[in-house]
Enzyme design. Sequence first.
Site, PDB file in Angstrom:
ATOM      1  N   LYS A  97       0.839  -1.202   0.000  1.00 33.52           N
ATOM      2  CA  LYS A  97       0.000   0.000   0.000  1.00 33.52           C
ATOM      3  C   LYS A  97       0.873   1.251   0.000  1.00 33.52           C
ATOM      4  O   LYS A  97       1.810   1.345   0.785  1.00 33.52           O
ATOM      5  CB  LYS A  97      -0.918  -0.016   1.230  1.00 33.52           C
ATOM      6  CG  LYS A  97      -2.042   0.989   1.161  1.00 33.52           C
ATOM      7  CD  LYS A  97      -3.147   0.630   2.136  1.00 33.52           C
ATOM      8  CE  LYS A  97      -4.241   1.690   2.150  1.00 33.52           C
ATOM      9  NZ  LYS A  97      -5.340   1.317   3.048  1.00 33.52           N
ATOM     10  N   GLY A 128      -1.138   8.214  -5.505  1.00 27.88           N
ATOM     11  CA  GLY A 128      -0.735   6.808  -5.360  1.00 27.88           C
ATOM     12  C   GLY A 128       0.092   6.526  -4.117  1.00 27.88           C
ATOM     13  O   GLY A 128       0.570   5.414  -3.919  1.00 27.88           O
ATOM     14  N   ASP A 173     -16.534  -0.935  -1.197  1.00 26.96           N
ATOM     15  CA  ASP A 173     -15.181  -1.260  -1.682  1.00 26.96           C
ATOM     16  C   ASP A 173     -14.235  -1.564  -0.525  1.00 26.96           C
ATOM     17  O   ASP A 173     -13.104  -2.009  -0.757  1.00 26.96           O
ATOM     18  CB  ASP A 173     -14.620  -0.113  -2.537  1.00 26.96           C
ATOM     19  CG  ASP A 173     -14.725   1.231  -1.840  1.00 26.96           C
ATOM     20  OD1 ASP A 173     -15.859   1.685  -1.613  1.00 26.96           O
ATOM     21  OD2 ASP A 173     -13.686   1.826  -1.514  1.00 26.96           O
ATOM     22  N   ASN A 174     -14.682  -1.340   0.695  1.00 25.26           N
ATOM     23  CA  ASN A 174     -13.852  -1.671   1.860  1.00 25.26           C
ATOM     24  C   ASN A 174     -14.384  -2.896   2.595  1.00 25.26           C
ATOM     25  O   ASN A 174     -13.975  -3.172   3.717  1.00 25.26           O
ATOM     26  CB  ASN A 174     -13.791  -0.481   2.819  1.00 25.26           C
ATOM     27  CG  ASN A 174     -13.024   0.695   2.221  1.00 25.26           C
ATOM     28  OD1 ASN A 174     -12.192   0.507   1.335  1.00 25.26           O
ATOM     29  ND2 ASN A 174     -13.306   1.890   2.683  1.00 25.26           N
TER      30      ASN A 174
HETATM   31  P1  AMP Z   1     -10.098   4.420   0.673  1.00 26.90           P
HETATM   32  O1  AMP Z   1     -10.993   5.517   1.133  1.00 26.90           O
HETATM   33  O2  AMP Z   1      -8.721   4.469   1.267  1.00 26.90           O
HETATM   34  O3  AMP Z   1     -10.718   3.084   0.808  1.00 26.90           O
HETATM   35  O4  AMP Z   1      -9.853   4.684  -0.876  1.00 26.90           O
HETATM   36  C1  AMP Z   1     -10.874   4.761  -1.821  1.00 26.90           C
HETATM   37  C2  AMP Z   1     -10.289   4.707  -3.198  1.00 26.90           C
HETATM   38  O5  AMP Z   1      -9.435   5.816  -3.430  1.00 26.90           O
HETATM   39  C3  AMP Z   1      -9.465   3.468  -3.490  1.00 26.90           C
HETATM   40  O6  AMP Z   1      -9.716   3.105  -4.812  1.00 26.90           O
HETATM   41  C4  AMP Z   1      -8.045   3.954  -3.309  1.00 26.90           C
HETATM   42  O7  AMP Z   1      -7.136   3.203  -4.070  1.00 26.90           O
HETATM   43  C5  AMP Z   1      -8.140   5.373  -3.811  1.00 26.90           C
HETATM   44  N1  AMP Z   1      -7.127   6.245  -3.209  1.00 26.90           N
HETATM   45  C6  AMP Z   1      -7.100   6.712  -1.933  1.00 26.90           C
HETATM   46  N2  AMP Z   1      -6.015   7.480  -1.731  1.00 26.90           N
HETATM   47  C7  AMP Z   1      -5.324   7.498  -2.890  1.00 26.90           C
HETATM   48  C8  AMP Z   1      -4.105   8.101  -3.328  1.00 26.90           C
HETATM   49  N3  AMP Z   1      -3.364   8.864  -2.527  1.00 26.90           N
HETATM   50  N4  AMP Z   1      -3.722   7.884  -4.601  1.00 26.90           N
HETATM   51  C9  AMP Z   1      -4.455   7.122  -5.443  1.00 26.90           C
HETATM   52  N5  AMP Z   1      -5.598   6.539  -5.097  1.00 26.90           N
HETATM   53  C10 AMP Z   1      -6.032   6.709  -3.844  1.00 26.90           C
HETATM   54 MG    MG Z   2     -10.415   1.303   0.382  1.00 27.24          MG
END
Ligand code: AMP
Ligand code: MG
Length: 489
Positions: free
Chosen positions: A113, A126, A252-253
């Site tokens: 990650k 990313g 998605d989580n």
């Molecule tokens: P999360 O809220 O962490 O579950 O993320 C939701 C979505 O946003 C997922 O598809 C992650 O891969 C994407 N995401 C979150 N932070 C970043 C980041 N800094 N760069 C690229 N994608 C991100």
């Molecule tokens: Mg996520």
Amino acid sequence: MRKLDELPFDNTYARLPAAFYSKVSPTSLPDPYLVSFNPAAAELIDLDPREAERPEFVEYFGGGRTLPGAEPLAMLYAGHQFGSYVPQLGDGRAILLGEVKNARGAKWDLHLKGAGQTPYSRGFDGRAVLRSTIREYLCGEAMHALGIPSSRALCIVGSDAPVRRETIETAAMLVRMAESHVRFGTFEIFYYRGLPERVRELADYVIANHFPELVVAEDKYRQFLLEAARRTARLIAKWQAVGFAHGVMNTDNMSILGFTLDYGPFGFLDDYHAGFICNHSDHSGRYAFDQQPAVGLWNVSRLAQTLVNLITVEEATAALEAYQPAFAAHYGELMRAKLGLATEAEEDAELLLSLFGLLEANGVDYTNFFRRLGNFTTTGDARHDELRDMFVEPAAFDAWAARYRARLLAESSADAARKSRMDQVNPKYVLRNYLAQNAITAATERRDYTEIERLLETLGAPFTEQPGREAYAESPPDWGKRLSVSCSS
Ligand code: AMP
Ligand code: MG
């Protein structure tokens, strides 16, 4: 015990059709260094812990080198975020390096990650910051030790590379481990794109790899959904019992295998507050602590919908109808155990509800109350005072305690035996937000990673009295109360 370059990979996901992912390599971090290494997770993949000392270790897990046998890829998925469908998400900053099979035949995804941009980054960088990797690293291990299914974590690799969030922070990568990273949202993306054959392929893949006992069953898709519903219900029952708020229960989580996945703005209850919202961005309280059981069902319904071509509406409905009873049964069992009750009585629900009302009205610490309740005696000696002192209105507690005492006497509960049972289920140590914050401050401001190690150790034995570590069981200082955490990570 294996060396890093001898890890036996068996990359089942990479063998799925290309529609399920994008092959992409990590983007390395400059001058990587080891922040923390977790030998307990290394054991899961038979990795020799001495490997962490080799300079190659941070190259492999800082994205600079590819492990022999790894086939890095970003998984494609979508999901409902705060109730709205987002047609494409995917691993935007995490890369599945591959799947390692251990000597016991278990398979673990190595998921990096913060590994840099992928085709699914949607304009974001990313990256992950050190702060958020520390939280995820510690919480996965803490949950595991609490007996709550969770992703695990092998290590954190840091770098001085700057990352812009609300302020400038530094980058890090976390090696997350789980049996699978398939999410409810992985099913959703193919369903909403109108590709039922892909949904079937994914379901077959999940069943073959994770529910092998179902492969030959005629109604395997029905059983799979039923099992996903039950596991989700039981997982959330465990969250509620321990006082854990996930914070971002988007589909998605949600793990298809029913473990806790994606630690972001999560929080453990300090003082009991049913409507606790740990996510700073959750303005409506959709993911408030007391909403989690209902959200779990809503999320399972989204999963069920994706299977319309594989099961009948009646079968889907039956699976959804199994959720609530599964939740209630497990939650009831867990809470009776927390109260030290050996039998089930009709009045228990009321006893518990009135306790919650008291805890909330008196701002009583959830974890510490239950831990101390283990010292309760049916004879009412001095140890009773230790409990009543936790309440602003001790008299209100006395009334509840009288009912509790009567309930215990009715089942001839023996004090010493009950205490030892209760100490096995009421943790002394949980990852309170302020504890995580202390470790983060030391790491980010002073490059001092020792607090991470101490927490890993302390939280690794949450039910054990640890002399000298009492401070880690204390309710938060004023600055650390009801911290709501930003989603930016
Ligand atoms: P999360 O809220 O962490 O579950 O993320 C939701 C979505 O946003 C997922 O598809 C992650 O891969 C994407 N995401 C979150 N932070 C970043 C980041 N800094 N760069 C690229 N994608 C991100
Ligand atoms: Mg996520």
